[in-house]
Design a protein around this motif. Structure first.
Motif, mmCIF file in Angstrom:
data_model
loop_
_atom_site.group_PDB
_atom_site.id
_atom_site.type_symbol
_atom_site.label_atom_id
_atom_site.label_comp_id
_atom_site.label_asym_id
_atom_site.label_seq_id
_atom_site.Cartn_x
_atom_site.Cartn_y
_atom_site.Cartn_z
ATOM 1 N N LEU A 179 44.934 57.390 -29.738
ATOM 2 C CA LEU A 179 44.125 58.582 -29.986
ATOM 3 C C LEU A 179 43.813 59.229 -28.646
ATOM 4 O O LEU A 179 42.999 58.733 -27.866
ATOM 5 C CB LEU A 179 42.862 58.174 -30.738
ATOM 6 C CG LEU A 179 43.196 57.417 -32.041
ATOM 7 C CD1 LEU A 179 42.338 56.188 -32.187
ATOM 8 C CD2 LEU A 179 43.088 58.319 -33.239
ATOM 9 N N VAL A 180 44.481 60.348 -28.382
ATOM 10 C CA VAL A 180 44.488 60.951 -27.051
ATOM 11 C C VAL A 180 43.578 62.177 -27.032
ATOM 12 O O VAL A 180 43.771 63.119 -27.818
ATOM 13 C CB VAL A 180 45.919 61.363 -26.648
ATOM 14 C CG1 VAL A 180 45.953 61.858 -25.208
ATOM 15 C CG2 VAL A 180 46.888 60.187 -26.830
ATOM 16 N N ASP A 181 42.600 62.174 -26.137
ATOM 17 C CA ASP A 181 41.744 63.349 -25.964
ATOM 18 C C ASP A 181 42.420 64.362 -25.052
ATOM 19 O O ASP A 181 43.234 63.990 -24.194
ATOM 20 C CB ASP A 181 40.398 62.956 -25.345
ATOM 21 C CG ASP A 181 39.468 62.283 -26.338
ATOM 22 O OD1 ASP A 181 39.756 62.344 -27.543
ATOM 23 O OD2 ASP A 181 38.461 61.707 -25.901
ATOM 24 N N PRO A 182 42.105 65.649 -25.194
ATOM 25 C CA PRO A 182 42.596 66.629 -24.221
ATOM 26 C C PRO A 182 42.077 66.297 -22.822
ATOM 27 O O PRO A 182 41.029 65.662 -22.653
ATOM 28 C CB PRO A 182 42.017 67.956 -24.723
ATOM 29 C CG PRO A 182 41.630 67.712 -26.140
ATOM 30 C CD PRO A 182 41.270 66.266 -26.232
ATOM 31 N N GLY A 183 42.801 66.749 -21.820
ATOM 32 C CA GLY A 183 42.390 66.480 -20.449
ATOM 33 C C GLY A 183 41.152 67.275 -20.049
ATOM 34 O O GLY A 183 40.904 68.369 -20.553
ATOM 35 N N GLU A 184 40.390 66.689 -19.147
ATOM 36 C CA GLU A 184 39.289 67.406 -18.505
ATOM 37 C C GLU A 184 39.764 67.777 -17.109
ATOM 38 O O GLU A 184 40.167 66.911 -16.336
ATOM 39 C CB GLU A 184 38.045 66.530 -18.441
ATOM 40 C CG GLU A 184 36.837 67.244 -17.855
ATOM 41 C CD GLU A 184 35.586 66.382 -17.893
ATOM 42 O OE1 GLU A 184 35.162 65.920 -16.817
ATOM 43 O OE2 GLU A 184 35.056 66.170 -19.003
ATOM 44 N N ARG A 185 39.745 69.059 -16.784
ATOM 45 C CA ARG A 185 40.336 69.547 -15.537
ATOM 46 C C ARG A 185 39.273 69.832 -14.495
ATOM 47 O O ARG A 185 38.296 70.538 -14.778
ATOM 48 C CB ARG A 185 41.162 70.813 -15.820
ATOM 49 C CG ARG A 185 42.018 71.280 -14.662
ATOM 50 C CD ARG A 185 42.942 72.414 -15.070
ATOM 51 N NE ARG A 185 42.275 73.699 -15.153
ATOM 52 C CZ ARG A 185 41.992 74.334 -16.269
ATOM 53 N NH1 ARG A 185 42.289 73.784 -17.435
ATOM 54 N NH2 ARG A 185 41.402 75.519 -16.249
#
Length: 285
Positions: A108-114
């Protein structure tokens, strides 16, 4: 023998339709619960400057001597939330316990925090989630295959049989799932698209034309569309109409497709109700 489908009257008022979840989306006493492990990926080579959390749900029946099936889902925290609409951990616990699925590991992959700035604090067009999920290229698939899944497979035994690998998501995560499978069909062959955001794909939705002009890929796809999806009665930017165009192109190209059209708007509620049957259908032999 054909299955009997019980009669159900159609609702006349669609202003606030809710689909009631079935027993496979409910926690049951006596069903062994899987475990969840958090992995923190920092930094990413494919998406420089980003960090993210990946949660891995491993069923209680997992045995490293028998490599598990694989399910990769975008917006991982939303899929895993046991009080939310999707509840994939609960669903997998029930399906594996009941023998409807072999032991299946969910990544379960969260979107990246940039750059340390949460997506919620950015304008929509600058959000990392949209940069990753709405792009029509192979970067996200490469990110999964080169950065995420090696970390998972170092810890748990996952089958090499790509017919037992599925990828899915809701909204932009759903169209992202098709994009990953489209570019890397030798790896991702089972695709779950819940209210996919095809009109939001960067550069415009390429799928109806591409599907018609490209040799058929070894994909099986479960598509869920909503009658009240965004712009459903508009002449432009109509998410329902665009989704149906993609579905029609897949059917005309003789893909293995199941399309379910339900009442409701752009939310994961109906998709969550369908999730157990969608996984049964995608992973069927």
């Amino acid at each position: 023998m054909s299955p009997d489908v019980p009669f159900r009257p159609l609702p006349l008022d669609l202003t606030d339709v809710r689909h009631l979840p079935g027993p496979d989306s409910t926690v049951h006493e006596g069903v062994p619960r899987g475990t969840v492990t958090e992995l923190h990926l920092d930094p990413s080579g494919v998406f420089p400057g980003t960090t993210r959390t990946v949660r891995v749900h491993v069923p209680a029946q997992y045995d490293p001597a028998h490599p598990a099936s694989l399910l990769v889902l975008q917006d991982g925290a939303g899929f895993l939330d046991p009080s939310g609409d999707l509840r994939v951990g609960v669903v997998l616990d029930n399906l594996v316990h009941g023998g409807d699925l072999p032991p299946t590991i969910a990544v379960l992959v969260d979107p990246g925090e940039r750059d340390g700035v949460p997506d919620a604090d950015r304008p929509r067009r600058e959000r990392q989630r949209n940069r990753e999920y709405d792009a029509f290229d192979d970067r996200y698939a490469t990110f999964l295959l080169d950065e995420v899944l090696p970390e998972v497979r170092q810890r748990w035994a996952v089958t090499d049989d790509r017919d037992r690998w599925a990828i899915g998501g809701f909204s932009s995560g759903g169209s992202c799932a098709l994009t990953a499978a489209w570019h890397r069909p030798d790896d991702f062959r089972r695709v779950l698209c819940l209210l996919p955001s095809f009109p939001q794909v960067t550069g415009g939705d390429p799928y109806p034309g591409l599907i018609a002009s490209t040799p058929t890929k070894p994909l099986r796809l479960f598509l869920q569309a909503g009658h009240r999806d965004l712009g459903w009665d508009e002449p432009e930017d109509n998410w329902l109409a665009e989704h149906l165009r993609v579905a029609a192109a897949l059917l005309e190209a003789q893909y293995d497709v199941r399309l379910v059209l339900g009442d409701g708007g752009h939310d994961p509620q109906h998709g969550g109700v369908l999730l157990p049957d969608a996984l049964r259908w995608l992973f069927r032999p």
